[in-house]
Design a protein around this motif. Structure first.
Motif, PDB file in Angstrom:
ATOM      1  N   MET A   1       1.003  11.014 -20.209  1.00 10.24           N
ATOM      2  CA  MET A   1       2.303  11.634 -20.445  1.00 10.24           C
ATOM      3  C   MET A   1       3.442  10.731 -19.992  1.00 10.24           C
ATOM      4  O   MET A   1       4.500  10.695 -20.590  1.00 10.24           O
ATOM      5  CB  MET A   1       2.392  12.960 -19.675  1.00 10.24           C
ATOM      6  N   ASP A   2       3.208   9.981 -18.934  1.00 15.65           N
ATOM      7  CA  ASP A   2       4.234   9.062 -18.423  1.00 15.65           C
ATOM      8  C   ASP A   2       4.094   7.665 -19.010  1.00 15.65           C
ATOM      9  O   ASP A   2       4.671   6.714 -18.499  1.00 15.65           O
ATOM     10  CB  ASP A   2       4.156   8.995 -16.893  1.00 15.65           C
ATOM     11  N   GLY A   3       3.291   7.553 -20.054  1.00 16.43           N
ATOM     12  CA  GLY A   3       3.167   6.247 -20.717  1.00 16.43           C
ATOM     13  C   GLY A   3       2.240   5.280 -20.000  1.00 16.43           C
ATOM     14  O   GLY A   3       2.301   4.077 -20.206  1.00 16.43           O
ATOM     15  N   GLY A   4       1.367   5.789 -19.181  1.00 20.03           N
ATOM     16  CA  GLY A   4       0.448   4.895 -18.474  1.00 20.03           C
ATOM     17  C   GLY A   4      -0.996   5.269 -18.690  1.00 20.03           C
ATOM     18  O   GLY A   4      -1.317   6.114 -19.535  1.00 20.03           O
ATOM     19  N   ASP A   5      -1.874   4.640 -17.949  1.00 21.44           N
ATOM     20  CA  ASP A   5      -3.308   4.957 -18.000  1.00 21.44           C
ATOM     21  C   ASP A   5      -3.985   4.177 -16.875  1.00 21.44           C
ATOM     22  O   ASP A   5      -3.336   3.437 -16.143  1.00 21.44           O
ATOM     23  CB  ASP A   5      -3.906   4.568 -19.359  1.00 21.44           C
ATOM     24  N   MET A   6      -5.297   4.394 -16.759  1.00 21.59           N
ATOM     25  CA  MET A   6      -6.033   3.627 -15.743  1.00 21.59           C
ATOM     26  C   MET A   6      -7.449   3.386 -16.230  1.00 21.59           C
ATOM     27  O   MET A   6      -7.926   4.062 -17.153  1.00 21.59           O
ATOM     28  CB  MET A   6      -6.082   4.408 -14.426  1.00 21.59           C
ATOM     29  N   GLU A   7      -8.093   2.363 -15.648  1.00 23.06           N
ATOM     30  CA  GLU A   7      -9.506   2.173 -15.974  1.00 23.06           C
ATOM     31  C   GLU A   7     -10.286   1.863 -14.706  1.00 23.06           C
ATOM     32  O   GLU A   7      -9.725   1.349 -13.733  1.00 23.06           O
ATOM     33  CB  GLU A   7      -9.677   1.058 -17.014  1.00 23.06           C
ATOM     34  N   VAL A   8     -11.559   2.227 -14.742  1.00 22.44           N
ATOM     35  CA  VAL A   8     -12.421   1.974 -13.585  1.00 22.44           C
ATOM     36  C   VAL A   8     -13.016   0.579 -13.731  1.00 22.44           C
ATOM     37  O   VAL A   8     -13.560   0.238 -14.768  1.00 22.44           O
ATOM     38  CB  VAL A   8     -13.554   3.021 -13.510  1.00 22.44           C
ATOM     39  N   ILE A   9     -12.856  -0.237 -12.702  1.00 23.97           N
ATOM     40  CA  ILE A   9     -13.335  -1.620 -12.775  1.00 23.97           C
ATOM     41  C   ILE A   9     -14.716  -1.747 -12.150  1.00 23.97           C
ATOM     42  O   ILE A   9     -15.612  -2.373 -12.694  1.00 23.97           O
ATOM     43  CB  ILE A   9     -12.375  -2.577 -12.016  1.00 23.97           C
ATOM     44  N   ASP A  10     -14.897  -1.147 -11.016  1.00 22.16           N
ATOM     45  CA  ASP A  10     -16.170  -1.333 -10.309  1.00 22.16           C
ATOM     46  C   ASP A  10     -16.351  -0.220  -9.271  1.00 22.16           C
ATOM     47  O   ASP A  10     -15.391   0.448  -8.900  1.00 22.16           O
ATOM     48  CB  ASP A  10     -16.168  -2.710  -9.595  1.00 22.16           C
ATOM     49  N   VAL A  11     -17.595  -0.026  -8.883  1.00 21.21           N
ATOM     50  CA  VAL A  11     -17.892   0.939  -7.825  1.00 21.21           C
ATOM     51  C   VAL A  11     -18.819   0.245  -6.834  1.00 21.21           C
ATOM     52  O   VAL A  11     -19.851  -0.301  -7.228  1.00 21.21           O
ATOM     53  CB  VAL A  11     -18.593   2.190  -8.395  1.00 21.21           C
ATOM     54  N   LYS A  12     -18.410   0.206  -5.579  1.00 17.27           N
ATOM     55  CA  LYS A  12     -19.257  -0.431  -4.558  1.00 17.27           C
ATOM     56  C   LYS A  12     -19.569   0.599  -3.470  1.00 17.27           C
ATOM     57  O   LYS A  12     -18.662   1.230  -2.941  1.00 17.27           O
ATOM     58  CB  LYS A  12     -18.525  -1.631  -3.949  1.00 17.27           C
ATOM     59  N   SER A  13     -20.849   0.750  -3.174  1.00 15.90           N
ATOM     60  CA  SER A  13     -21.221   1.744  -2.167  1.00 15.90           C
ATOM     61  C   SER A  13     -21.684   1.050  -0.893  1.00 15.90           C
ATOM     62  O   SER A  13     -22.403   0.060  -0.945  1.00 15.90           O
ATOM     63  CB  SER A  13     -22.384   2.604  -2.697  1.00 15.90           C
ATOM     64  N   SER A  14     -21.228   1.576   0.220  1.00 13.70           N
ATOM     65  CA  SER A  14     -21.793   1.156   1.510  1.00 13.70           C
ATOM     66  C   SER A  14     -22.273   2.426   2.213  1.00 13.70           C
ATOM     67  O   SER A  14     -22.190   3.510   1.630  1.00 13.70           O
ATOM     68  CB  SER A  14     -20.723   0.435   2.336  1.00 13.70           C
ATOM     69  N   ASP A  15     -22.755   2.292   3.421  1.00 10.11           N
ATOM     70  CA  ASP A  15     -23.242   3.487   4.118  1.00 10.11           C
ATOM     71  C   ASP A  15     -22.137   4.517   4.321  1.00 10.11           C
ATOM     72  O   ASP A  15     -22.345   5.717   4.196  1.00 10.11           O
ATOM     73  CB  ASP A  15     -23.823   3.095   5.484  1.00 10.11           C
TER      74      ASP A  15
ATOM     75  N   ILE B   1      -9.978   0.569  -9.261  1.00  7.35           N
ATOM     76  CA  ILE B   1      -9.356   0.930 -10.536  1.00  7.35           C
ATOM     77  C   ILE B   1      -8.231  -0.045 -10.853  1.00  7.35           C
ATOM     78  O   ILE B   1      -7.728  -0.749  -9.968  1.00  7.35           O
ATOM     79  CB  ILE B   1      -8.782   2.370 -10.525  1.00  7.35           C
ATOM     80  N   ARG B   2      -7.888  -0.058 -12.160  1.00  5.00           N
ATOM     81  CA  ARG B   2      -6.735  -0.858 -12.560  1.00  5.00           C
ATOM     82  C   ARG B   2      -5.783   0.057 -13.308  1.00  5.00           C
ATOM     83  O   ARG B   2      -6.199   0.802 -14.183  1.00  5.00           O
ATOM     84  CB  ARG B   2      -7.181  -2.013 -13.458  1.00  5.00           C
ATOM     85  N   TYR B   3      -4.500   0.006 -12.929  1.00  4.59           N
ATOM     86  CA  TYR B   3      -3.508   0.793 -13.662  1.00  4.59           C
ATOM     87  C   TYR B   3      -3.098   0.058 -14.920  1.00  4.59           C
ATOM     88  O   TYR B   3      -3.043  -1.166 -14.967  1.00  4.59           O
ATOM     89  CB  TYR B   3      -2.274   1.023 -12.787  1.00  4.59           C
ATOM     90  N   LEU B   4      -2.797   0.841 -15.942  1.00  3.01           N
ATOM     91  CA  LEU B   4      -2.396   0.247 -17.216  1.00  3.01           C
ATOM     92  C   LEU B   4      -1.037   0.818 -17.608  1.00  3.01           C
ATOM     93  O   LEU B   4      -0.649   1.907 -17.174  1.00  3.01           O
ATOM     94  CB  LEU B   4      -3.409   0.593 -18.312  1.00  3.01           C
ATOM     95  N   GLY B   5      -0.331   0.112 -18.481  1.00  2.00           N
ATOM     96  CA  GLY B   5       0.932   0.590 -19.032  1.00  2.00           C
ATOM     97  C   GLY B   5       1.947   0.876 -17.933  1.00  2.00           C
ATOM     98  O   GLY B   5       2.104   0.101 -16.983  1.00  2.00           O
ATOM     99  N   ALA B   6       2.601   2.024 -18.081  1.00  4.31           N
ATOM    100  CA  ALA B   6       3.709   2.347 -17.177  1.00  4.31           C
ATOM    101  C   ALA B   6       3.263   2.561 -15.736  1.00  4.31           C
ATOM    102  O   ALA B   6       4.063   2.465 -14.810  1.00  4.31           O
ATOM    103  CB  ALA B   6       4.453   3.579 -17.695  1.00  4.31           C
ATOM    104  N   CYS B   7       1.968   2.882 -15.530  1.00  2.37           N
ATOM    105  CA  CYS B   7       1.478   3.088 -14.165  1.00  2.37           C
ATOM    106  C   CYS B   7       1.598   1.823 -13.336  1.00  2.37           C
ATOM    107  O   CYS B   7       1.731   1.857 -12.127  1.00  2.37           O
ATOM    108  CB  CYS B   7       0.006   3.493 -14.179  1.00  2.37           C
TER     109      CYS B   7
END
Lengths: 405, 324
Positions: free
Chosen positions: B266-280, B287-293
């Motif tokens: 709605m605000d002209g942006g978006d996001m995408e998930v780049i990676d997930v790293k798990s520790s104990d 994540i990476r923000y896209l557009g207006a974000c």
């Protein structure tokens, strides 16, 4: 009895051609480009084959005949390399061809259109299944680089006016290529008489082996190679020579073109007998007049009998034939040639091709006539087109509208 | 392409024995006359579907006992290839003994299934599947004639391909069941798009309301969303820690889709998930923000907290969201 009537697809290897090939499939295995005796021992056989192929199509010593792996390679080579030589950086951008060419021409043209921005004109055929020379003339422009039109059609056997078309191309200064796969070895082909820049042909269509074809190039005209590599065949087409294939091709072409008129007459005699008998059936027609057709081909339409259904019945009788109709091929369109000649849509799915060879016998013809009639009788009995009880009011067919471009 | 596709399958060899046997010797081929039907005190219904110009045509005969609407006899006539004849034959077989109301429920899938030798091996190769498509339509037509109603009343359906008369629901179902990914496959399976090609994509011979490319894209999207939702559900059940990386990303995407993305868009942006790293201790979601974000002040404050809160709630409270 089993009968092979699909000789426009491929032919039986002539036993004499096989015999000529045998040494090159066993003891004479050297690479012709090697310096040692193993290599050079193959040369006499290859030279003989080259002589046979030059004689077979009437090429002169100034022309090149370059052996390829098949006619598809030769067709690809001409189209792609004429693009590279004249269109990629030149001022030409146009190819003229027909709607009824072999897929190796049509698919390559589509590729050039999509990938290289080439303009391609696909000419229609008339009701006889033939492209008319004046049509070709009217579509050649200043930017036309190449006209590529087959010598004879694979489905109908109709022979195209190559003399007139080559004259027009000469007058207009446009290169002319012909895919002569269905002509060479079946009808007289003498390239000396024409202005043909390039001509493709293939050994397995005239009782030679599979895996070898050739491109005739008039006066050694420049044409960028399709296959780069070790500069075999003067650098025109790289790749180790298919020695046995070339030897077989030469032998087969010599046999096919020796007394070709006599051979044509005896094939036509059997073909005509089959055709006359089948035409006695009701509601059948054959595409194209005989005088202008390769002597071995019948494209017959049988109303009410779907092409693949008929193939099935013939196959059960051990007869191999073919169809270009919907069910047999991946495409659901009717037979393109049948549609191109203006047959109504109903008949576009009823085409059956019988293609004979000089090995087809009178006895085989009798057997085929009987099996064919039996198949037609059985399938017409099942066919809705021949049903007597008509649909309940309102239950009639909603016409299937086919749209063709 | 792979090893098995290099030579390709021989079309006829891929037919089931039933198809071959029925093509060679159809059991219900023939006609039923008015006199015959009336002689038995029954009603005759004859319906056509398809045409020679389509490459397939079938005429279906039903002799119906008017007392209980039962189809006591059925025959067919067919113009078509072996599969068309065999499937017409099996279709009549399936009709016999059923009431008209029951027969209307016979689908093309039933016909194809009845042609199988063994339940888990298809009776015909994919490019021949379309040959059984007509059964469904001709039965509807015959039933409409008998019951005196418009055949369309049996199917509140939208016809996408008029040539082959394939409906939107059939298309969606076929795409789902067979996990189809290309328009060519759809044509192989249903015949839709095989004729005038207008329904494949805009710009064809006729303008259509629905196009195969869109239906395919939408259905694929639905399938993917369902998969994601499933993954997210799995996450809710506490399985998030045991998911593979791809499953985790899908689950995260599903949660973002449901709770967050609409506000970003709605605000002209978006996001995408780049990676997930798990520790104990933590599960770090990059994540990476896209557009207006991108560069928006809230992206490192309010928005970020909202994303993290949603993921914590739905997936795992060990999640930390790190924009990069």
């Amino acid at each position: 009895m089993q009968v092979y009537l699909d000789n426009n697809a491929t032919t039986m290897l002539d036993p004499k051609a096989l015999e000529a090939m045998m040494p090159y499939l066993s003891e004479l295995y050297g690479n012709p480009n090697s310096l040692h005796k193993f290599g050079t021992k193959t040369h006499p056989g290859i030279r003989r084959a080259i002589d046979q192929v030059y004689a077979g199509i009437g090429a002169t010593d100034n022309d090149d005949i370059v052996f390829t792996s098949c006619a598809t390679e030769a067709n690809n080579w001409v189209l792609k390399s004429v693009w590279a030589d004249l269109m990629q950086h030149g001022d030409k951008n146009h190819i003229v061809t027909t709607e009824v060419e072999h897929p190796s021409i049509l698919a390559t043209c589509h590729y050039l259109e999509e990938q290289c921005g080439v303009k391609v004109t696909y000419l229609p055929v008339n009701e006889e299944g033939v492209v008319e020379a004046h049509t070709v003339k009217s579509f050649i422009t200043d930017r036309t680089a190449l006209v590529s039109i087959m010598w004879a059609n694979n489905e109908t056997g109709m022979i195209f006016p190559i003399k007139e078309i080559s004259d027009i191309c000469k007058e207009k200064g446009v290169l002319f290529h012909t895919d002569a796969v269905q002509a060479v070895g079946k009808i007289p082909v003498n390239v000396k008489e024409f202005d043909i820049a390039f001509m493709s042909f293939s050994a397995h269509k005239f009782h030679g082996p599979k895996g070898v074809g050739a491109l005739y190039i008039k006066n050694s005209r420049k044409l960028t190679p399709l296959l780069h590599g070790g500069d075999q065949m003067g650098g025109r087409r790289s790749g180790t020579l298919n020695v046995a294939g070339i030897v077989g091709m030469g032998e087969a072409l010599e046999i096919a073109t020796t007394n070709i008129e006599e051979k044509m007459a005896s094939i036509a005699k059997i073909r005509n007998r089959i055709e006359d008998e089948l035409l006695k059936l009701e509601d059948v027609f054959v595409v194209g007049n005989r005088a202008n057709r390769t002597p071995n081909t019948i494209l017959i339409s049988v109303r009410g009998v779907e092409g693949e259904g008929m193939l099935w019945d013939l196959n059960n009788a051990l007869i191999g034939a073919s169809t270009g109709s919907a069910c047999a091929s991946e495409s659901l369109e009717g037979n393109t040639v049948m549609l191109a000649i203006g047959a109504d849509n109903e008949l576009a799915h009823t085409g059956m091709r019988l293609s004979l060879s000089r090995f087809t016998t009178e006895e085989e013809a009798d057997y085929v006539i009987e099996a064919f009639k039996k198949g037609v009788a059985r399938l017409r009995q099942i066919s809705s087109s021949y049903a007597k009880v008509q649909p309940t009011a309102g239950g009639e067919v909603r016409e299937c509208e086919l749209h063709h471009h | 392409m792979a090893k098995n596709d290099i030579l390709g399958e021989s079309l006829w060899d891929a037919y089931s024995n039933k198809v071959t046997t029925l093509m060679n010797n159809p059991q219900h081929q023939g006609e039923i006359t008015q006199e015959e039907a009336e002689g038995h005190g029954n009603k005759l219904i004859v319906a056509d579907f398809g045409a020679e110009s389509c490459g397939d045509a079938v005429r279906l005969y039903w002799e119906i006992d008017p007392k209980d609407d039962r189809i006591v006899n059925s025959k067919f006539k067919s113009f078509g290839c072996g599969t068309a004849i065999a499937s017409s034959d099996v279709m009549t077989e399936l009709c016999i003994g059923k009431t008209v109301q029951e027969a209307v429920k016979i689908t093309n899938i039933d016909v194809e299934f009845a042609l199988r030798d063994t339940p888990d091996v298809a009776a015909v190769p994919p490019q021949k599947m379309h040959c059984s498509v007509m059964a469904y339509d001709v039965i509807k037509k015959a039933a409409g004639l008998y019951l005196g109603v418009d055949e369309a009343s049996f199917e509140e359906e939208i016809i996408v391909c008029e040539c082959a008369r394939v409906s939107l629901n059939t298309l969606k179902e076929v795409i789902r069941i067979n996990d189809l990914t290309t328009v060519e496959q759809i044509t192989d399976y249903t015949k839709a798009g095989g004729f005038c090609k207008s329904c494949i994509k805009p710009g064809g011979h006729e303008d259509r309301e629905y196009y195969l490319v869109d239906i395919l894209a939408d259905t694929r999207k639905e399938i993917d969303q369902e998969k994601m939702a499933k993954a997210a559900d799995a996450g809710q059940k506490g399985d998030f820690n045991t998911m593979t990386l791809v499953q985790k990303i899908k689950a995260i995407d599903a949660v973002v889709d449901e709770n967050i993305r609409q506000f970003l868009v709605m605000d002209g942006g978006d996001m995408e998930v780049i990676d997930v790293k798990s520790s104990d201790e933590n599960i770090d979601v990059y994540i990476r923000y896209l557009g207006a974000c991108n560069g928006c002040s809230s992206s490192s404050t309010g928005t970020l907290y909202a994303i993290e809160a949603a993921l914590k709630e739905k997936l795992s409270n060990k999640i930390r969201v790190l924009p990069i």
